[in-house]
Design an enzyme around this catalytic site. Structure first.
Site, PDB file in Angstrom:
ATOM      1  N   ASN A   9     -36.139  66.543 -57.073  1.00 30.44           N
ATOM      2  CA  ASN A   9     -34.869  66.732 -57.777  1.00 30.44           C
ATOM      3  C   ASN A   9     -34.189  67.963 -57.181  1.00 30.44           C
ATOM      4  O   ASN A   9     -34.622  69.079 -57.429  1.00 30.44           O
ATOM      5  CB  ASN A   9     -35.158  66.915 -59.279  1.00 30.44           C
ATOM      6  CG  ASN A   9     -33.896  67.245 -60.067  1.00 30.44           C
ATOM      7  OD1 ASN A   9     -32.781  67.176 -59.548  1.00 30.44           O
ATOM      8  ND2 ASN A   9     -34.076  67.605 -61.327  1.00 30.44           N
ATOM      9  N   LYS A  11     -31.311  69.128 -57.821  1.00 30.57           N
ATOM     10  CA  LYS A  11     -30.398  69.829 -58.746  1.00 30.57           C
ATOM     11  C   LYS A  11     -29.081  70.141 -58.007  1.00 30.57           C
ATOM     12  O   LYS A  11     -28.644  69.334 -57.190  1.00 30.57           O
ATOM     13  CB  LYS A  11     -31.083  71.066 -59.319  1.00 30.57           C
ATOM     14  CG  LYS A  11     -32.454  70.700 -59.917  1.00 30.57           C
ATOM     15  CD  LYS A  11     -33.114  71.781 -60.685  1.00 30.57           C
ATOM     16  CE  LYS A  11     -34.450  71.265 -61.209  1.00 30.57           C
ATOM     17  NZ  LYS A  11     -35.167  72.227 -62.032  1.00 30.57           N
ATOM     18  N   HIS A  95     -33.203  65.123 -68.430  1.00 29.70           N
ATOM     19  CA  HIS A  95     -33.742  66.378 -67.888  1.00 29.70           C
ATOM     20  C   HIS A  95     -33.412  67.517 -68.853  1.00 29.70           C
ATOM     21  O   HIS A  95     -32.323  67.553 -69.426  1.00 29.70           O
ATOM     22  CB  HIS A  95     -33.155  66.652 -66.502  1.00 29.70           C
ATOM     23  CG  HIS A  95     -33.887  67.722 -65.770  1.00 29.70           C
ATOM     24  ND1 HIS A  95     -33.725  69.056 -66.082  1.00 29.70           N
ATOM     25  CD2 HIS A  95     -34.819  67.664 -64.800  1.00 29.70           C
ATOM     26  CE1 HIS A  95     -34.527  69.765 -65.303  1.00 29.70           C
ATOM     27  NE2 HIS A  95     -35.205  68.949 -64.515  1.00 29.70           N
ATOM     28  N   GLU A  97     -32.502  70.433 -68.370  1.00 34.51           N
ATOM     29  CA  GLU A  97     -31.272  71.170 -68.041  1.00 34.51           C
ATOM     30  C   GLU A  97     -30.057  70.457 -68.613  1.00 34.51           C
ATOM     31  O   GLU A  97     -29.097  71.093 -69.049  1.00 34.51           O
ATOM     32  CB  GLU A  97     -31.161  71.363 -66.517  1.00 34.51           C
ATOM     33  CG  GLU A  97     -32.111  72.460 -66.052  1.00 34.51           C
ATOM     34  CD  GLU A  97     -32.653  72.287 -64.648  1.00 34.51           C
ATOM     35  OE1 GLU A  97     -32.062  71.546 -63.839  1.00 34.51           O
ATOM     36  OE2 GLU A  97     -33.713  72.891 -64.362  1.00 34.51           O
ATOM     37  N   GLU A 167     -42.058  67.443 -68.261  1.00 35.95           N
ATOM     38  CA  GLU A 167     -41.629  68.700 -67.635  1.00 35.95           C
ATOM     39  C   GLU A 167     -41.514  69.771 -68.719  1.00 35.95           C
ATOM     40  O   GLU A 167     -40.456  69.892 -69.362  1.00 35.95           O
ATOM     41  CB  GLU A 167     -40.259  68.513 -66.966  1.00 35.95           C
ATOM     42  CG  GLU A 167     -40.244  67.501 -65.853  1.00 35.95           C
ATOM     43  CD  GLU A 167     -39.115  67.778 -64.855  1.00 35.95           C
ATOM     44  OE1 GLU A 167     -39.426  67.827 -63.664  1.00 35.95           O
ATOM     45  OE2 GLU A 167     -37.964  67.972 -65.260  1.00 35.95           O
ATOM     46  N   GLY A 173     -38.943  76.098 -62.847  1.00 33.34           N
ATOM     47  CA  GLY A 173     -38.321  77.198 -62.103  1.00 33.34           C
ATOM     48  C   GLY A 173     -38.885  78.572 -62.432  1.00 33.34           C
ATOM     49  O   GLY A 173     -38.297  79.585 -62.069  1.00 33.34           O
ATOM     50  N   SER A 213     -42.594  73.834 -61.569  1.00 38.40           N
ATOM     51  CA  SER A 213     -43.240  74.731 -60.601  1.00 38.40           C
ATOM     52  C   SER A 213     -44.402  74.076 -59.862  1.00 38.40           C
ATOM     53  O   SER A 213     -45.396  74.725 -59.548  1.00 38.40           O
ATOM     54  CB  SER A 213     -43.693  76.030 -61.283  1.00 38.40           C
ATOM     55  OG  SER A 213     -42.571  76.718 -61.811  1.00 38.40           O
TER      56      SER A 213
HETATM   57  P1  13P Z   1     -39.161  73.280 -60.325  1.00 39.68           P
HETATM   58  O1  13P Z   1     -40.138  72.482 -59.504  1.00 39.68           O
HETATM   59  O2  13P Z   1     -38.184  74.052 -59.503  1.00 39.68           O
HETATM   60  O3  13P Z   1     -39.850  74.089 -61.376  1.00 39.68           O
HETATM   61  O4  13P Z   1     -38.256  72.191 -61.110  1.00 39.68           O
HETATM   62  C1  13P Z   1     -38.858  71.139 -61.764  1.00 39.68           C
HETATM   63  C2  13P Z   1     -37.813  70.211 -62.247  1.00 39.68           C
HETATM   64  O5  13P Z   1     -37.044  70.537 -63.133  1.00 39.68           O
HETATM   65  C3  13P Z   1     -37.722  68.895 -61.601  1.00 39.68           C
HETATM   66  O6  13P Z   1     -36.870  68.042 -62.286  1.00 39.68           O
END
Ligand code: 13P
Length: 254
Positions: A9, A11, A95, A97, A167, A173, A213
Site C-alpha cells: 500500500n 498510500k 483502512h 487512515e 492492521e 508506521g 510495520s
Molecule cells: P506500514 O507498513 O508503513 O506500517 O503501513 C502499514 C499499512 O498501513 C498498510 O496498509
C-alpha cells in the site's frame, strides 16, 4: 489451501516515474523467482494507477480507494466503474487512515463492500484496534464489532472473494510490530469469528493478512504464524528491492 498474499500500500507516496521504475524492478525480480506461490498486489495512488498497471507483469495493481456511487455529482471522487475502466478489480476498504482521518463510518465501509462485491472486485477489508482499545483489553471485542458492522449484511457465498487485513493502528508506521503471539491470536480470533458467523468453509478460504510495520526483518516470523496468510505492507513496499525480499520470504516458507 488459502492464498498467500503480499500486498504493498503506497498510500500518498511516489510519482509516475517511480512507479514505472518500481514495476520494472519488481517484474524482473519476480520473473527470476523460481517459486512463485505468492500473489502480489500493489496499491498506488490514483494518478499512478495507469502507469503502474501498464508496466506490471507478474503482479497485480489495485486501488486504495473509491466512492461507492455509480456516477454523478461527487466532485473529486472516483467510482468503481472508473476503476473497472482501467482494468482493475482489487480495492482496499476500511483502512484505518480512511476511518480515522476521513471519518469513514462502519456503514459507509459496508456500502463500499457492497459496491466492490457487486462489481466483482476483490476487496481487502482492513480492521484494527487503536492502542487505547488494546490497553483497555477490548481488542478482541472491538475487532468482532468491526467485522460484524462490515459483514453482517452478506452471506458466505457473497464473501468468497474477500481478503481481510488485520492492521493494528498502533503498529502502522510506528516501527512497532505486533508480536507473533499477538498477530496469531488475533488472526485466530478473526477466523473463529468467520466460522461462527458464516461457515468453517468460508473461514478456511479467506486469507487474513497482517499489516503494521512489517518489513524484511520481521516478515519471516510473522508469516510463519499458521493463521497469518501474508502481509499488507506500507513503508517497506515503496522500494522494489525491499518489497521483493518480503515476497521472497513468503515464497521461501511454502
Ligand atoms: P506500514 O507498513 O508503513 O506500517 O503501513 C502499514 C499499512 O498501513 C498498510 O496498509
Amino acid at each position: 489451501m488459502r492464498k498467500k498474499i503480499v500486498a504493498g500500500n503506497w498510500k500518498m507516496n511516489l510519482l509516475k516515474d517511480d512507479a514505472i521504475r518500481f514495476a520494472e524492478e519488481l517484474n524482473q525480480g519476480l520473473f527470476s523467482t523460481d517459486n512463485r506461490t505468492t500473489d502480489v498486489f500493489v496499491f498506488p495512488g490514483f494518478t499512478l494507477l495507469e502507469a503502474a498497471r501498464q508496466n506490471a507483469e507478474y503482479f497485480k495493481i489495485g486501488a486504495q480507494n473509491f466512492y461507492p456511487k455509480q456516477s454523478g455529482a461527487f466532485t473529486g471522487e472516483v467510482s468503481i466503474e472508473q476503476l473497472k475502466d482501467l482494468n482493475l478489480d482489487v480495492v482496499i476498504i476500511g483502512h484505518s487512515e480512511r476511518r480515522i482521518l476521513f471519518n469513514e463510518s462502519n456503514q459507509f465501509i459496508q456500502e463500499k463492500l457492497f459496491s466492490a462485491l457487486d462489481n466483482d472486485f476483490t476487496p481487502i477489508l482492513c480492521i484494527g484496534e487503536t492502542l487505547d482499545v488494546r490497553n483497555n483489553g477490548h481488542h478482541f471485542s472491538f475487532i468482532s464489532e468491526q467485522l460484524a458492522a462490515a459483514l453482517n449484511a452478506f452471506n458466505a457465498h457473497q464473501l468468497e472473494k474477500l481478503i481481510l487485513a488485520y492492521e493494528p493502528v498502533w503498529a502502522i508506521g510506528t516501527g512497532i510490530t505486533a508480536s507473533t503471539e499477538q498477530a496469531e491470536e488475533m488472526h485466530c480470533h478473526i477466523r473463529s469469528w468467520l466460522t461462527n458467523n458464516f461457515s468453517l468453509e468460508l473461514a478456511e478460504k479467506i486469507s487474513i493478512l497482517y499489516g503494521g510495520s512489517c518489513n524484511e526483518m520481521n516478515a519471516k516470523e510473522l508469516f510463519s504464524c499458521p493463521n497469518v496468510d501474508g502481509g499488507l505492507i506500507g513503508g517497506a513496499s515503496l522500494n522494489a528491492k525491499q518489497f521483493l525480499s518480503i515476497i521472497n520470504i513468503m515464497n521461501g516458507l511454502f
